[in-house]
Each structure stands twice: as C-alpha cells, then as structure tokens.
Scaffold this active site. Structure first.
Site, short mmCIF file in Angstrom:
data_model
loop_
_atom_site.label_atom_id
_atom_site.label_comp_id
_atom_site.label_asym_id
_atom_site.label_seq_id
_atom_site.Cartn_x
_atom_site.Cartn_y
_atom_site.Cartn_z
N GLY A 1 51.96 49.53 39.85
CA GLY A 1 50.92 50.54 39.98
C GLY A 1 50.64 51.42 38.79
CD GLU B 1 56.72 44.25 44.11
OE1 GLU B 1 55.56 44.67 44.32
OE2 GLU B 1 57.43 43.80 45.00
N GLY C 1 52.49 45.03 36.84
CA GLY C 1 51.56 43.98 36.45
C GLY C 1 50.70 44.46 35.30
NE ARG D 1 40.24 45.58 36.16
CZ ARG D 1 39.92 46.74 35.63
NH1 ARG D 1 39.17 46.78 34.54
NH2 ARG D 1 40.34 47.85 36.16
CE1 TYR E 1 38.94 45.99 42.70
CE2 TYR E 1 39.59 45.50 40.45
CZ TYR E 1 39.70 45.27 41.80
OH TYR E 1 40.59 44.34 42.25
CB CYS F 1 20.67 35.25 38.89
SG CYS F 1 19.86 34.41 37.56
#
Ligand code: PLP
Length: 427
Positions: free
Chosen positions: A240, A276, A278, A315, A319, A344
């Site tokens: 995170g 964890e 990333g 992305r 987001y 498009c």
C-alpha cells in the site's frame, strides 16, 4: 529515486538512451530499470529489518513480467499472488514456494489445489466459506493448508475509492466482529493449519496514519485470538505504500518511516511479519515510451496525439491517475496541451491542460512512473496488440516481452463451423 535522467539532452534509462530502444523496438514500449528495482528492494528490506526476519512477498499484480519477478527473487523476495496464473509465473521466475502467500477473494478449488501441491507459505482467507472449501481441497490432497484470515478493519485508507480495500463496504476480508468465530471454526477444520492474520487496506497510500490505525486493530485481535487458544505466529501487513507520481506534490512517507512505524506498533506481537509491497518496488522503475503521431488544434489547448492508448496504460482512464509526461529530447520550451491516445473513447485522455515540454509529430514522449499497474493492465481494445517490455541493466538492455502481433490476435479467434463451412462454399 529512479534511474531515468537526461544525459546530453536525451532521456536515458540507466546508461541507455530511450531513443535507441524506441528505434530498435518501435513504440509504444515499456522500459524498466533493473537498478531502480534493485535499489527499491534494498531500501524496503533495510526499512523493515528492525522487525526481525520478515517475509517480503512482492505483490505480483503490480508487474508480473518474468524479468521483474526474477530480479526480485534474486534479491530474496517472495511473492504475493492472487491467482493460479500469478502463482505459476512466480514459480517459473524462480520464487520459492515457501515464500509465496495467496490472497484474493475468489480463489477457485483448482487454484487452491495448485497452491496446496506447491507447498506455499500461507493462504490469506477472505471469508468463512473459503475456509471450508480450502479445507476440503487440502483433505482430498492429503495436505494441511497454512492459513490466515484477512481482516477488514473498516479503516479509510484515504486513497482513490477504486484502490481502497479496507472499508466495511469493500469486498475484502472479514470484519473484526466475526474474527473469533471464524478462527474457532477454521481451527476445527481438518485441512487447515491456522497460523496467522492478514490485513491490506489499499494502494497508493500517502499517509501512515490509516495504516497505523489498521495495524493497531490487528495487534489487539492477535491478543484476543491467542487468549481464545489460537496460535497466531504470522501477521501479514499487506502493501500500500504510495509513490511520488507528481514531483510538484508532497511525497508519500518513505519506506524508512513506514518501517519505523511498523516496528513501533508491532513491537510486542511476537510474530513473523509478512509485507506485500508492489507499487513502491516497481512504480517508478518503469516508463512508457510513445511517439507523437500528430498535433491537432483544439478548442483551447492543442491535442498531442500519441501512439500509446488507454489500452496500453489504463490508469488515467480508470483512476484519473496523473503521470508525469516528458519529452525524450526536450527542446527547452513548455506548452499547455491535452495528451491523448488513438483509441475511440473520450476516456483515452492522459492529461488535460498539462504544462509540458513542447513536442512535434515524430517526437518521443515518456510517461513516467509506469512500472506498476501499467503493462499488466493492458488490453487489446481497438485491436491494438499488447505493448512490448524492455529491461535495462547498466548499458545493456533486452526485450523481456515481445510486441504481440496482429496475426496472433487473429489466430486466437476461432470460426464456428457454420461460418467456416459457408466460407468454404463461397470459395
Ligand atoms: N496485497 C494485496 C492483498 C493487494 O490487494 C495489493 C494491491 O492492492 C497489494 C498487496 C499491493 O499493494 P501496493 O502495490 O499498493 O503495495
């Protein structure tokens, strides 16, 4: 910190000019820096070293390219996987099975069996029915599956709603209130070995405070579970940590600050910690290099149309994500422009009213911080083949994923008999 910088007026990845890669491989192309990945792995490891001997399980979903996984496996990292496919890719790249944790809300029985037979470190269970199903699979295979429950702490991570995972309305984990009963039931299941507890509240976190609140809840639960007779030996704190996308904004907390917070909060837990990470490992180790197709007059700012689309880098459309956009060979002057792809969809817009290097048709442009949740989310929408990936190490570089061909796209489709027969008849 990353290894993309201007040298003699041209953007390089480590010692390789991005223009050389674009000339040889074409555009669009993802380029990754080994030096940046290795540096981030080292910085993260050092940041959490004070917490004992943690397992650092890289979140494969961020970037599952085999070269990335192999680089991190060499650095001693394990893997956090969320599908049978990620498990197989991690194993194929050299990640040891006993360094793999399996997260994800929808593990199928086939995936459970695959992971059981591989002998992974831990299953992070997301529900009570999943515990029952895993136990049955493990018993059938003559195994006991090591498990933790993922707790949903109902903490707002303060990040984009679509990457927030720790609120009660999100689909992930079980609430604290159900934990005791879930652990009691799981401890009685013959195929499970209850060993841990897990939490992950979201991605691209810019503050430590929500994480600390979630971890404090986990600490309290560990005490309650032990008092009820559960042997909790592992605490998986998820990933995170955010990365700086916009150099003008205040940077996220550093791995060192994160590590110090964890060491303080988890001081008395007496568990092995799992992390964890990333994005923080690979996010700014990558750039998407694209070429300006043409510049079109707009109602206000001009449209800079590049040959990468939302299918290559999702992305921004998914987001509203912000990527720094740099000319590979800047001429020195700045303009305000809209940067768009050829797909498009109006959503195929990377930046609106952006102050950026002035560029002309044919120029190369780099979308920075495109190492995480970028190539891996690509699709072939508009029948655009998947973009190749290149890995750089010092003055060397190699294609680590070929550009997909249109022929491969066509070959993957099958004609149903009634159409192929009709086609033969007309020939
Ligand atoms: N662990 C789990 C369970 C996740 O869902 C994710 C991604 O959202 C991660 C780890 C990695 O998160 P990040 O890339 O923000 O470190």
């Amino acid at each position: 910190m990353d290894h993309f910088e201007l040298r003699d007026g041209v953007l390089h990845c480590e010692e390789v000019p991005l223009a050389d890669i674009a000339a040889a491989v074409g555009t669009p192309v993802y380029v990754y820096s080994t030096g940046t990945i290795e540096r981030h792995a080292r910085v993260f490891r050092e940041a959490v070293a004070a917490t004992g001997d943690p397992l650092i399980a890289y979140a494969v979903k961020a970037n599952p390219n085999a070269a990335v996984l192999a680089t991190l496996a060499r650095a001693g990292f394990g893997a956090d996987v969320v599908s049978g496919g990620e498990l197989q890719r991690a194993r194929a790249a050299g990640v040891a099975a006993d360094k793999i944790v399996f997260s994800g809300v929808g593990k199928t029985e086939e995936e459970m069996a695959l992971a059981c037979m591989a002998g992974i470190y831990q299953f992070n269970l997301e529900s009570e029915p999943e515990a029952e199903a895993l136990s049955e699979v493990a018993v059938r295979l003559g195994r006991r599956a090591p498990v933790a429950f993922r707790i949903n702490p109902d903490v707002d991570a303060g990040t984009h709603a679509k990457i927030s995972t720790g609120k009660s309305e999100n689909k992930f984990g079980i609430p604290e209130a159900r934990a005791l009963a879930a652990y009691r039931r799981a401890s009685a299941l013959p195929g499970l070995e209850v060993q841990g507890i897990a939490v992950h509240i979201g991605s691209q976190l810019m503050r430590l405070e929500p994480l600390e609140r979630a971890f404090a809840k986990i600490g309290a639960l560990i005490g309650e579970l032990r008092a009820a007779g559960c042997d909790i030996r592992v605490a998986d704190l998820g990933g995170g940590l955010g990365v700086p996308y916009d150099p003008a904004q205040e940077p996220p907390p550093s791995p060192a600050e994160y590590g110090a917070m964890v060491a303080r909060v988890a001081r008395d837990w007496d568990v092995r910690l799992v992390f964890e990470p990333g994005r923080v490992i690979v996010g700014n180790a990558g750039a998407l290099v694209t070429r300006v197709v043409r510049v079109k007059e707009g109602a206000g700012d001009p449209f800079v149309i590049v040959d990468a689309g939302m299918n290559d880098l999702m992305r921004p459309s998914l987001y509203d994500a912000w990527h720094n956009i740099r000319a590979v060979a800047p001429r020195g002057n700045k303009v305000s422009a809209n940067v768009v792809g050829p797909v498009c969809e109006t959503g195929d817009t990377f930046a609106t009213g952006r102050s950026m290097d002035d560029v002309l048709p044919g120029d190369l442009v780099a979308f920075m911080t495109a190492g995480a949740y970028a190539a891996t989310m690509a699709s072939t929408y508009n029948s655009r083949p998947l973009t190749p990936e290149v890995m750089v190490s010092g003055n060397r570089w190699a294609v680590v994923r070929d550009r997909q061909t249109v022929e491969a796209l066509i070959r993957a489709d099958r004609m149903p008999p009634w159409l192929s027969e009709a086609q033969q008849e007309t020939e």
